[in-house]
Design a protein around this motif. Structure first.
Motif, short mmCIF file in Angstrom:
data_model
loop_
_atom_site.label_atom_id
_atom_site.label_comp_id
_atom_site.label_asym_id
_atom_site.label_seq_id
_atom_site.Cartn_x
_atom_site.Cartn_y
_atom_site.Cartn_z
N GLY A 95 0.81 -1.22 0.00
CA GLY A 95 0.00 0.00 0.00
C GLY A 95 0.84 1.26 0.00
O GLY A 95 1.99 1.26 -0.43
N ALA A 96 0.26 2.34 0.49
CA ALA A 96 0.94 3.63 0.49
C ALA A 96 2.19 3.58 1.37
O ALA A 96 2.21 2.91 2.40
CB ALA A 96 -0.01 4.72 1.01
N PRO A 97 3.26 4.28 0.96
CA PRO A 97 4.48 4.30 1.77
C PRO A 97 4.20 4.82 3.18
O PRO A 97 3.35 5.69 3.39
CB PRO A 97 5.39 5.28 1.01
CG PRO A 97 4.91 5.23 -0.40
CD PRO A 97 3.42 5.03 -0.30
N TRP A 98 4.92 4.27 4.14
CA TRP A 98 4.74 4.63 5.55
C TRP A 98 6.10 4.93 6.15
O TRP A 98 7.07 4.27 5.86
CB TRP A 98 4.06 3.47 6.28
CG TRP A 98 3.82 3.71 7.73
CD1 TRP A 98 4.37 3.06 8.80
CD2 TRP A 98 2.93 4.68 8.31
NE1 TRP A 98 3.89 3.55 9.98
CE2 TRP A 98 3.01 4.56 9.72
CE3 TRP A 98 2.09 5.65 7.77
CZ2 TRP A 98 2.28 5.35 10.58
CZ3 TRP A 98 1.36 6.45 8.63
CH2 TRP A 98 1.44 6.30 10.02
N ARG A 99 6.16 5.96 6.99
CA ARG A 99 7.41 6.39 7.61
C ARG A 99 8.46 6.69 6.53
O ARG A 99 9.62 6.26 6.62
CB ARG A 99 7.94 5.33 8.58
CG ARG A 99 6.99 5.01 9.72
CD ARG A 99 7.44 3.85 10.58
NE ARG A 99 8.58 4.22 11.42
CZ ARG A 99 9.79 3.69 11.28
NH1 ARG A 99 10.04 2.81 10.34
NH2 ARG A 99 10.76 4.06 12.09
N VAL A 100 8.05 7.40 5.52
CA VAL A 100 8.92 7.66 4.36
C VAL A 100 10.20 8.36 4.79
O VAL A 100 10.17 9.32 5.55
CB VAL A 100 8.18 8.50 3.30
CG1 VAL A 100 9.12 8.88 2.16
CG2 VAL A 100 6.98 7.72 2.76
N GLY A 101 11.32 7.89 4.27
CA GLY A 101 12.61 8.49 4.57
C GLY A 101 13.28 7.95 5.81
O GLY A 101 14.44 8.25 6.06
N LYS A 102 12.55 7.14 6.61
CA LYS A 102 13.15 6.55 7.80
C LYS A 102 13.70 5.17 7.46
O LYS A 102 13.27 4.53 6.52
CB LYS A 102 12.12 6.45 8.93
CG LYS A 102 11.62 7.79 9.41
CD LYS A 102 10.67 7.62 10.59
CE LYS A 102 10.19 8.97 11.10
NZ LYS A 102 9.25 8.82 12.24
#
Length: 202
Positions: A95-102
Motif C-alpha cells: 500500500g501507500a508508503p509509511w514512515r517515508v525516509g526513515k
C-alpha cells in the motif's frame, strides 16, 4: 462506532505513579488514554519492555488510522501489509508508503513488532474483540525477515551505470606496445575499462 482522530494525536507518554514507579503508555488526545493500548501495556509496566512495546504499538495504531482501519476491523492481511510497510519482505503490495525516509526495521525490530502486535490483539480477543483475527494469528506467522532491497522506507535500491571518475578515482590508462601510457584520451574517448554497474540507493 470508533471515532476517527486526526493523524498525529496518538503518542507515547511516560507516566509517573504515586509509588514512584514509571511506565509508558499511549494517549490519543490531549488528556485521554488509549484504553486498549493502555490495558495491553499495563502488563509490562515497570519491566523495561513497556517503553519498547509502546513505541512499536503507537506506530501500528497510527498506521491503522492512516489506512482507515481500526483494531476492531483489521484482518491478518492488513497486519502483513503493515509489516511490509515498516520493512519486512512480503509477497504482495503493502500500500501507500509509511514512515517515508526513515530506516526500515531490522530483523530484531521486526520480530519485536510481530510479538507486540500478536500480544495486543490476543489481549483484545479476551474482551471479545476481533476474535477471528486471533484465530489466524494462532495459525500463521507474520513476516519478520527484512527486505534488504530497501535502504529507506519508500525507496528501493536499483541498478544504474556508475562512472568511476564520478567517485573521484581515475580510470587506469592503457599502455601502448612500448609500455608507455598516453597522456590523454585517444580519439576523444575515455581510457580505461568501461564503467561497471553497482547497487545504489535512490
Amino acid at each position: 462506532m470508533a471515532q476517527r482522530l486526526a493523524l498525529g494525536q496518538l503518542r507515547v507518554e511516560k507516566v509517573r505513579h504515586r509509588d514512584g514507579r514509571c511506565s509508558y503508555t499511549v494517549f490519543d488526545s490531549a488528556s485521554a488514554l488509549h484504553s486498549a493500548a493502555d490495558w495491553y501495556l499495563s502488563k509490562y509496566a515497570g519491566t523495561g519492555s513497556d517503553r519498547t512495546y509502546a513505541y512499536l504499538l503507537v506506530d501500528h495504531l497510527r498506521w491503522l488510522e492512516h489506512e482507515g482501519l481500526t483494531p476492531e476491523s483489521v484482518v491478518f492481511r492488513d497486519l502483513k501489509r503493515y509489516m511490509g510497510a515498516v520493512g519486512a519482505r512480503i509477497p504482495m503490495p503493502y500500500g501507500a508508503p509509511w514512515r517515508v525516509g526513515k530506516r526500515p526495521y531490522q530483523n530484531d525490530a521486526l520480530r519485536g513488532a510481530a510479538a507486540c502486535l500478536k500480544g495486543f490483539y490476543l489481549r483484545q480477543a479476551e474482551l471479545g474483540i476481533n476474535t477471528a483475527l486471533v484465530q489466524e494469528l494462532n495459525l500463521k506467522r507474520m513476516p519478520t525477515q527484512q527486505d534488504k532491497d530497501r535502504v529507506l522506507l519508500g525507496h528501493l535500491k536499483r541498478s544504474m551505470d556508475a562512472n568511476p571518475r564520478a567517485e573521484g578515482t581515475e580510470a587506469p590508462a592503457q599502455e601502448d606496445a612500448a609500455g608507455r601510457r598516453p597522456r590523454g584520451p585517444v580519439g576523444g574517448g575515455e581510457l580505461g575499462p568501461r564503467p561497471g554497474r553497482r547497487r545504489v540507493a535512490e
